[in-house]
Design a protein around this motif. Structure first.
Motif, short mmCIF file in Angstrom:
data_model
loop_
_atom_site.label_atom_id
_atom_site.label_comp_id
_atom_site.label_asym_id
_atom_site.label_seq_id
_atom_site.Cartn_x
_atom_site.Cartn_y
_atom_site.Cartn_z
N GLY A 100 0.69 -1.20 0.09
CA GLY A 100 0.13 -0.05 0.08
C GLY A 100 0.83 1.23 0.00
N LYS A 101 2.09 1.05 -0.30
CA LYS A 101 2.94 2.08 -0.29
C LYS A 101 2.73 3.06 -1.47
CE LYS A 101 6.42 0.01 2.81
NZ LYS A 101 7.86 -0.39 2.41
N ILE A 102 2.45 2.53 -2.61
CA ILE A 102 2.36 3.21 -3.97
C ILE A 102 1.28 2.67 -4.74
CG2 ILE A 102 4.61 3.90 -4.15
CD1 ILE A 102 5.27 1.91 -6.18
N LYS A 103 0.74 3.45 -5.79
CA LYS A 103 -0.45 2.93 -6.71
C LYS A 103 0.13 3.20 -7.95
CE LYS A 103 -4.36 3.60 -3.48
NZ LYS A 103 -5.72 4.09 -3.36
N VAL A 104 -0.19 2.19 -8.86
CA VAL A 104 0.25 2.30 -10.17
C VAL A 104 -0.99 2.58 -11.13
CG1 VAL A 104 1.04 1.07 -12.35
CG2 VAL A 104 2.17 0.81 -10.22
N ARG A 105 -1.11 3.63 -11.97
CA ARG A 105 -2.03 4.05 -12.92
C ARG A 105 -1.35 4.21 -14.15
NH1 ARG A 105 -6.87 8.28 -11.21
NH2 ARG A 105 -7.75 8.54 -13.41
N SER A 106 -1.48 3.46 -14.95
CA SER A 106 -0.85 3.55 -16.37
C SER A 106 -1.74 4.41 -17.32
CB SER A 106 -0.57 1.98 -16.98
OG SER A 106 -0.14 2.47 -18.31
N GLU A 107 -0.82 5.56 -17.83
CA GLU A 107 -1.68 6.16 -18.75
C GLU A 107 -1.68 5.72 -20.19
OE1 GLU A 107 -3.36 9.08 -18.60
OE2 GLU A 107 -3.27 9.03 -16.47
N LEU A 108 -0.96 4.62 -20.52
CA LEU A 108 -0.62 4.02 -22.04
C LEU A 108 -2.00 3.44 -22.27
CD1 LEU A 108 2.82 2.35 -21.47
CD2 LEU A 108 2.16 4.53 -22.56
N PHE A 109 -2.53 3.85 -23.51
CA PHE A 109 -3.54 3.09 -24.16
C PHE A 109 -3.61 1.60 -24.06
CE2 PHE A 109 -5.92 1.31 -27.54
CZ PHE A 109 -6.96 2.09 -27.80
N MET A 110 -2.36 1.04 -24.63
CA MET A 110 -2.31 -0.61 -24.78
C MET A 110 -2.51 -1.32 -23.32
SD MET A 110 -2.88 -2.73 -26.67
CE MET A 110 -2.64 -2.23 -28.46
N ASP A 111 -1.94 -0.63 -22.28
CA ASP A 111 -1.78 -1.18 -20.94
C ASP A 111 -3.30 -1.22 -20.49
OD1 ASP A 111 0.85 -1.64 -20.90
OD2 ASP A 111 1.44 0.19 -19.56
N ASN A 112 -3.88 -0.13 -20.45
CA ASN A 112 -5.52 -0.46 -20.17
C ASN A 112 -6.43 -1.04 -20.95
OD1 ASN A 112 -5.69 1.89 -17.82
ND2 ASN A 112 -4.44 3.00 -19.38
N TYR A 113 -6.09 -1.05 -22.40
CA TYR A 113 -6.90 -1.88 -23.16
C TYR A 113 -6.67 -3.39 -22.87
CZ TYR A 113 -8.89 -3.83 -27.24
OH TYR A 113 -9.86 -5.03 -27.92
N LYS A 114 -5.55 -3.93 -22.60
CA LYS A 114 -5.32 -5.09 -22.10
C LYS A 114 -5.97 -5.77 -21.14
CE LYS A 114 -0.68 -5.68 -24.50
NZ LYS A 114 0.73 -5.95 -24.21
N GLU A 115 -5.95 -4.72 -20.00
CA GLU A 115 -6.97 -4.96 -18.82
C GLU A 115 -8.34 -4.85 -19.27
OE1 GLU A 115 -7.74 -2.95 -14.41
OE2 GLU A 115 -6.33 -2.17 -15.84
N PHE A 116 -9.14 -3.98 -20.08
CA PHE A 116 -10.21 -4.13 -20.67
C PHE A 116 -10.61 -5.75 -21.30
CE2 PHE A 116 -12.78 -3.22 -24.50
CZ PHE A 116 -14.01 -3.26 -23.85
N MET A 117 -9.58 -5.90 -22.15
CA MET A 117 -9.98 -7.08 -23.16
C MET A 117 -9.73 -8.37 -22.09
SD MET A 117 -7.97 -8.19 -26.50
CE MET A 117 -6.51 -9.23 -25.91
N GLU A 118 -8.96 -8.35 -20.90
CA GLU A 118 -8.87 -9.59 -20.13
C GLU A 118 -10.49 -9.94 -19.44
OE1 GLU A 118 -8.10 -12.75 -17.87
OE2 GLU A 118 -7.33 -12.05 -19.80
N ARG A 119 -10.92 -8.44 -19.30
CA ARG A 119 -12.33 -8.34 -18.58
C ARG A 119 -13.26 -8.99 -19.33
NH1 ARG A 119 -15.47 -3.08 -16.50
NH2 ARG A 119 -13.91 -3.08 -14.76
N LYS A 120 -13.23 -8.71 -21.03
CA LYS A 120 -14.16 -9.19 -22.00
C LYS A 120 -13.83 -10.55 -21.99
CE LYS A 120 -16.39 -5.81 -22.86
NZ LYS A 120 -17.91 -5.80 -22.62
#
Length: 435
Positions: A100-120
């Motif tokens: 809980g010391k840091i939080k990662v929040r990527s701004e990259l399109f593809m990183d977020n899209y891969k997460e979205f695709m995994e949900r799908k």
């Protein structure tokens, strides 16, 4: 993908091997039992995930995917600045996230899209949910973005794409032909995965995926408003109505009366006509059961749950069977599942051509040669459903017809209508009557 999940003595870890080796524990554990190939029985080595038949596999794979996404996000963030993070540094950052010391929040399109695709993937593959978009379409979209980044020499960020200017650039790029390969800045040769030169219907599919992804970004609070995308789709993407053809009622009876010497062609003809008389999809033909037929008000009625919507709506369709439909069933001994879908369509095209009943030219063109197609070339087993709906749409009350087809929305039903049919000028004579 920079990192990948592996099994380390029954523990699922995130593996990374730059300047050392990292095996970061995800907290997911599986059985240590192995098969004859010395592979873990509960691990799908092809998909790099817990096997779907393992209890709580979906939850376990979600945990693995979350850690995998976090790890790849960190690696991507460093690569933007031209730096490769070491295994030790990556492990430290992941440990800090866990504590809980840091939080990662990527701004990259593809990183977020891969997460979205995994949900799908979980929704459409593991849960076998039904959707207007197949999971393979999401994979195609990923390849499309890979190609866009390669050809344009960019690594897209979310902020790059969430505006009208990028939508216009992307839209135009989709219409252009892709080269076979391109030389990247690092000297490597990139081979393109997509062909480009998409038509409006295919472009619309890409933007449908983008719409779902933008909703996902809103959920993650990476995007405040996606109305600009909806407005762009509405004004700039015009999908030409697909030209289709169906059989009129007279043509159904004419084809029925045309006998084929070849037994297979005769049976395929009957199966096709049965679809025209009931609106059956192919899967419903395969799942047909005689005991689902019952008597209702002096007519035979077939009641069933449509295969396509079974897990989503579970709505019962009730189709009154015409006398001709019953006659066809009797000729086929109530057995409709005789051949595969592909083989049935091949035979269907042959018999329709042989019949000389559907040889007139249509306005539809071959996408490769531009040649005008003949009617029989547009007919397939699925056109049976279009035929059924088109022949009844102007005579059967809509709520009744939707009970036959198990549709929930009128807009979905309308997609099956053959709009090439001539108008009926007699409908307006109702206005000639006084009282």
């Amino acid at each position: 993908m920079y990192c990948k999940p592996k099994v380390n003595n029954g523990s699922v870890v995130i593996y990374y091997g730059v300047d050392g080796i990292m095996r970061f524990p995800t907290g997911v554990k599986i059985s240590k039992d192995k098969d004859r190939q010395n592979k873990f029985k509960e691990w799908d080595s092809k998909k790099n995930m817990v096997s779907s038949d393992v209890e709580n596999a979906t939850k376990m794979n979600k945990v693995i995917t979350d850690w995998l996404t976090k790890a790849n996000d960190i690696v991507s963030r460093y690569l933007i600045d031209g730096v490769k993070i070491t295994a030790r540094e990556l492990e430290k950052e992941l440990t800090d996230i866990r504590e809980g010391k840091i939080k990662v929040r990527s701004e990259l399109f593809m990183d977020n899209y891969k997460e979205f695709m995994e949900r799908k993937r979980i929704q459409l593959v593991e849960r076998d949910s039904k959707s207007d978009i197949s999971f393979s379409t999401y994979g195609t979209f990923q390849s499309t973005i890979d190609d866009f980044e390669a050809e344009n020499g960019v690594v897209l960020k979310v902020s790059d794409v969430t505006n009208n200017d990028w939508l216009e650039v992307f839209h135009t790029w989709l219409t252009k032909t892709r080269p076979k390969e391109v030389l990247l800045k690092n000297g490597e040769t990139y081979k393109f995965k997509t062909l480009g030169k998409l038509k409006s219907a295919s472009i619309d599919k890409r933007f449908e995926v983008l719409t779902g992804f933008f909703s996902f970004l809103k959920e993650k609070e990476l995007l405040k408003d996606d109305n600009f995308l909806k407005s762009y789709k509405r004004t700039e993407i015009n999908v030409t109505t697909k030209i289709k053809t169906t059989l009129s009622i007279n043509e159904i009876h004419t084809l029925y009366a045309h006998n084929f010497e070849d037994e297979t062609k005769e049976k395929v003809k009957l199966i096709f006509l049965f679809s025209c008389l009931t609106g059956f999809r192919w899967k419903d033909i395969e799942d047909f059961k005689k005991n689902f037929i019952s008597d209702f008000k002096g007519r035979k009625v077939y009641s069933y749950v449509a295969s396509k919507t079974k897990k989503k709506l579970n709505k019962v369709a009730k189709i009154p069977l015409s006398d001709l439909a019953i006659t066809i069933l009797e000729k086929l001994d109530y057995k409709l599942k005789l051949y595969s879908n592909g083989y049935t369509n091949l035979v269907l095209h042959d018999l329709l051509k042989e019949s000389n009943l559907f040889g007139e030219l249509t306005l539809a063109e071959d996408s490769e040669t531009g040649r005008q197609l003949k009617r029989y070339e547009l007919l397939s087993m699925h056109r049976g459903r279009d035929t059924f709906i088109t022949n009844l749409i102007n005579t059967v009350p809509l709520h009744e017809l939707m009970s036959y087809t198990s549709h929930e929305k009128l807009s979905t039903l309308q997609k099956y209508i053959d709009y090439t049919r001539d108008i009926n000028p007699e409908y307006v004579t109702i206005f000639d009557k006084n009282g």
